[in-house]
Scaffold this motif. Structure first.
Motif, PDB file in Angstrom:
ATOM      1  N   THR A  17     -62.300  65.355  18.547  1.00 41.74           N
ATOM      2  CA  THR A  17     -62.951  66.084  19.636  1.00 41.74           C
ATOM      3  C   THR A  17     -63.525  65.143  20.687  1.00 41.74           C
ATOM      4  O   THR A  17     -63.452  65.421  21.888  1.00 41.74           O
ATOM      5  N   GLN A  18     -64.088  64.030  20.269  1.00 42.48           N
ATOM      6  CA  GLN A  18     -64.678  63.074  21.214  1.00 42.48           C
ATOM      7  C   GLN A  18     -63.623  62.530  22.182  1.00 42.48           C
ATOM      8  O   GLN A  18     -63.894  62.352  23.357  1.00 42.48           O
TER       9      GLN A  18
ATOM     10  N   VAL B 282     -60.911  64.123  23.122  1.00 40.13           N
ATOM     11  CA  VAL B 282     -60.561  65.225  24.033  1.00 40.13           C
ATOM     12  C   VAL B 282     -61.602  65.346  25.140  1.00 40.13           C
ATOM     13  O   VAL B 282     -61.270  65.457  26.324  1.00 40.13           O
ATOM     14  N   VAL B 283     -62.877  65.272  24.768  1.00 39.93           N
ATOM     15  CA  VAL B 283     -63.955  65.380  25.758  1.00 39.93           C
ATOM     16  C   VAL B 283     -63.908  64.198  26.723  1.00 39.93           C
ATOM     17  O   VAL B 283     -64.076  64.360  27.940  1.00 39.93           O
TER      18      VAL B 283
END
Length: 135
Positions: free
Chosen positions: A107-108, A110-111
């Motif tokens: 997720t990191q 992607v962000v």
């Protein structure tokens, strides 16, 4: 030549003629805005980052054959921003981009990629970021 003109006059029907009603803009109206050269921009996140862009070859919108698919592999976010900056130079008015991460991307990352496609140190890039799913 002399045979062609009577033949055309005899075989052409008045009902088949098509007229176009064209109106010229008045002096105060702005001309219609030309379409941009970018159709679609996607960033695919996986082990490598792949930028896919559909770029029109001309400013005339046609149904088939005028869109070129470009694909560039980049190693990191700085190279991603440089690639997106060159695409943005083609069509400064294009604001939409699609970020497509694979299922195994953290997720990191992607962000971070979504933040990177919005702006770089030279200014804004693509302000409308959409998140898509890989097929």
């Amino acid at each position: 030549m002399f045979l062609l003109l009577p033949m055309l006059l005899l075989t052409t029907s008045v009902q088949k003629l098509v007229g176009l009603s064209l109106t010229l803009p008045s002096s105060g109206e702005l001309p219609p805005e030309l379409p941009g050269l970018l159709e679609e921009v996607e960033v695919h996140l996986g082990e490598v980052i792949v930028v896919r862009a559909q770029v029109r070859r001309s400013d005339v919108v046609t149904s088939v054959g005028e869109v070129e698919q470009r694909e560039v592999e980049v190693a990191d976010l700085a190279e991603l921003q440089a690639t997106l900056r060159s695409l943005k130079a083609l069509d400064p008015g294009h604001e939409r981009i699609l970020v497509v991460p694979r299922d195994d991307v953290p997720t990191q990352r992607v962000v971070s990629a979504m933040d990177a496609v919005r702006a770089d140190d030279q200014g804004p890039l693509f302000s409308q970021v959409a998140l898509g799913g890989a097929l």
